[in-house]
Write a protein that holds these residues in place. Sequence first.
Motif, mmCIF file in Angstrom:
data_model
loop_
_atom_site.group_PDB
_atom_site.id
_atom_site.type_symbol
_atom_site.label_atom_id
_atom_site.label_comp_id
_atom_site.label_asym_id
_atom_site.label_seq_id
_atom_site.Cartn_x
_atom_site.Cartn_y
_atom_site.Cartn_z
ATOM 1 N N THR A 159 0.835 -1.203 0.000
ATOM 2 C CA THR A 159 0.000 0.000 0.000
ATOM 3 C C THR A 159 0.869 1.252 0.000
ATOM 4 N N ALA A 160 0.494 2.217 -0.821
ATOM 5 C CA ALA A 160 1.160 3.519 -0.838
ATOM 6 C C ALA A 160 0.297 4.531 -0.098
ATOM 7 N N ARG A 161 0.946 5.329 0.748
ATOM 8 C CA ARG A 161 0.235 6.386 1.468
ATOM 9 C C ARG A 161 0.941 7.701 1.179
ATOM 10 N N LEU A 162 0.213 8.632 0.573
ATOM 11 C CA LEU A 162 0.766 9.935 0.216
ATOM 12 C C LEU A 162 0.222 10.978 1.190
ATOM 13 N N LEU A 163 1.135 11.581 1.972
ATOM 14 C CA LEU A 163 0.730 12.608 2.919
ATOM 15 C C LEU A 163 0.496 13.925 2.186
ATOM 16 N N ARG A 164 0.031 14.934 2.900
ATOM 17 C CA ARG A 164 -0.405 16.176 2.261
ATOM 18 C C ARG A 164 0.749 16.908 1.579
ATOM 19 N N THR A 165 2.007 16.664 2.006
ATOM 20 C CA THR A 165 3.151 17.338 1.384
ATOM 21 C C THR A 165 3.746 16.530 0.234
ATOM 22 N N ALA A 166 3.165 15.386 -0.083
ATOM 23 C CA ALA A 166 3.722 14.514 -1.118
ATOM 24 C C ALA A 166 3.469 15.076 -2.512
ATOM 25 N N HIS A 167 4.429 14.843 -3.413
ATOM 26 C CA HIS A 167 4.287 15.271 -4.802
ATOM 27 C C HIS A 167 4.909 14.207 -5.702
ATOM 28 N N VAL A 168 4.088 13.598 -6.559
ATOM 29 C CA VAL A 168 4.550 12.603 -7.529
ATOM 30 C C VAL A 168 4.315 13.178 -8.914
ATOM 31 N N THR A 169 5.396 13.397 -9.662
ATOM 32 C CA THR A 169 5.244 14.024 -10.980
ATOM 33 C C THR A 169 4.765 13.039 -12.036
ATOM 34 N N GLY A 170 4.929 11.761 -11.800
ATOM 35 C CA GLY A 170 4.481 10.754 -12.754
ATOM 36 C C GLY A 170 3.192 10.088 -12.306
ATOM 37 N N ASP A 171 3.072 8.802 -12.604
ATOM 38 C CA ASP A 171 1.879 8.038 -12.234
ATOM 39 C C ASP A 171 2.076 7.340 -10.904
ATOM 40 N N VAL A 172 0.958 7.033 -10.275
ATOM 41 C CA VAL A 172 0.936 6.164 -9.104
ATOM 42 C C VAL A 172 0.216 4.891 -9.527
ATOM 43 N N ARG A 173 0.949 3.777 -9.570
ATOM 44 C CA ARG A 173 0.370 2.522 -10.032
ATOM 45 C C ARG A 173 0.470 1.484 -8.928
ATOM 46 N N GLY A 186 -0.934 -2.595 -7.382
ATOM 47 C CA GLY A 186 -1.391 -3.912 -7.786
ATOM 48 C C GLY A 186 -2.653 -4.364 -7.093
ATOM 49 N N SER A 187 -2.712 -4.245 -5.750
ATOM 50 C CA SER A 187 -3.863 -4.770 -5.019
ATOM 51 C C SER A 187 -4.535 -3.706 -4.162
ATOM 52 N N ASP A 188 -3.791 -3.047 -3.286
ATOM 53 C CA ASP A 188 -4.370 -2.086 -2.342
ATOM 54 C C ASP A 188 -4.306 -0.675 -2.917
ATOM 55 N N ARG A 189 -5.455 -0.029 -2.990
ATOM 56 C CA ARG A 189 -5.509 1.326 -3.533
ATOM 57 C C ARG A 189 -4.750 2.286 -2.626
ATOM 58 N N PRO A 190 -3.962 3.200 -3.204
ATOM 59 C CA PRO A 190 -3.198 4.150 -2.392
ATOM 60 C C PRO A 190 -4.108 5.058 -1.571
ATOM 61 N N ILE A 191 -3.592 5.489 -0.439
ATOM 62 C CA ILE A 191 -4.271 6.455 0.420
ATOM 63 C C ILE A 191 -3.640 7.819 0.136
ATOM 64 N N VAL A 192 -4.400 8.694 -0.505
ATOM 65 C CA VAL A 192 -3.861 9.974 -0.956
ATOM 66 C C VAL A 192 -4.534 11.108 -0.189
ATOM 67 N N ALA A 193 -3.734 11.879 0.558
ATOM 68 C CA ALA A 193 -4.275 13.018 1.298
ATOM 69 C C ALA A 193 -4.778 14.071 0.312
ATOM 70 N N GLY A 194 -5.720 14.886 0.767
ATOM 71 C CA GLY A 194 -6.344 15.860 -0.129
ATOM 72 C C GLY A 194 -5.369 16.855 -0.733
ATOM 73 N N ALA A 195 -4.342 17.250 0.022
ATOM 74 C CA ALA A 195 -3.389 18.244 -0.479
ATOM 75 C C ALA A 195 -2.237 17.620 -1.264
ATOM 76 N N ALA A 196 -2.140 16.296 -1.272
ATOM 77 C CA ALA A 196 -1.060 15.649 -2.019
ATOM 78 C C ALA A 196 -1.263 15.850 -3.518
ATOM 79 N N ARG A 197 -0.149 15.924 -4.270
ATOM 80 C CA ARG A 197 -0.233 16.183 -5.708
ATOM 81 C C ARG A 197 0.311 14.985 -6.497
ATOM 82 N N VAL A 198 -0.491 14.549 -7.470
ATOM 83 C CA VAL A 198 -0.075 13.500 -8.401
ATOM 84 C C VAL A 198 -0.319 14.034 -9.801
ATOM 85 N N ASN A 199 0.745 14.318 -10.537
ATOM 86 C CA ASN A 199 0.591 14.909 -11.869
ATOM 87 C C ASN A 199 0.044 13.914 -12.885
ATOM 88 N N GLY A 200 0.369 12.636 -12.695
ATOM 89 C CA GLY A 200 -0.100 11.614 -13.617
ATOM 90 C C GLY A 200 -1.407 10.994 -13.156
#
Length: 302
Positions: A93-107, A109-123
């Motif tokens: 499982t991936a957990r992205l906190l509010r300060t997280a920034h991923v410029t690509g994709d988040v992919r 396999g089984s457990d959907r990532p937990i993404v905080a509202g302020a976290a940024r995922v460009n892909g």
Amino acid sequence: MLARARLLTAILAFLALALPAGASAGTRSDAGKPVIVVSGDVTVPRGKTVEGVFIAHGDARIAGRVDGDVVLLSGNALVSGTIEGDLVTAGGTARLLRTAHVTGDVRYGSDRPIVAGAARVNGNVTNEDWTGAVDFLPFLGGFLIWLAVGISSLILGAALLLLVPHAADAVQAQTRGRIGQVIGVGVAIAVCLPLAAVLATAIVLGIPLAIGILLALAPLAAISYTASAYALGRVMVKAPRGRMLAFFAGLALLRALALVPILGLLVGLAAAIFGFGLLGTAIGAARRREEEPPLAAGTPGS
């Protein structure tokens, strides 16, 4: 199909990097190089940058910056920093906190990532069909660990043979007619050292001693394993044929047996214990020779 190809590419890239780099039980990275771990956790501290993170089995904590992909074949990711690439969690499982920034994709396999509202995922955040690949991951992780142990044992044993070849002969000599004694000494060492560490923790002043004993067990077990490999190899490759050839033969047999489930663990444990006995009896024999008085001139055998 494209997703599976990309995962396969990531795995192959991991293998290409991991084989020369070796294995790590856990890493706190503060250098600008890729971090490659076969089994263990990785931490990228805040304010530090690495070029990529590849983990076969373990967790990742990304508080700093990763200029590349973060790939976890089996493990969880906690991201509060920046990933200049993709974040891939094939099994975990991936957990992205509010300060997280991923410029690509988040992919995943089984457990959907937990993404905080302020976290940024460009892909995109996508679930990939990696069922077949994920089923293969435990085997892949186990194989990498097996390979890392084999390479480490090979390097250690070869180095010892080059540095102290006659000591290897003295250790192997303990197998001549005294197998029972060797096994008894090995079992005693394997039991007494951990027990001494546990007993030392009963008093505050003994805690450093306990830590020292426990830290010494791993390198001692590694040396003992290589000693057993050499002794076993000498059974198959008799003198005067080369020591190195004998060691390679013994190690190859031990590593082949290590591939067999359960039996491999038992053989590895037995090799370490037998190696303890070889080292212990060799040290005892050397001390006895030092304590023997020299023969007087003119006496029989002089």
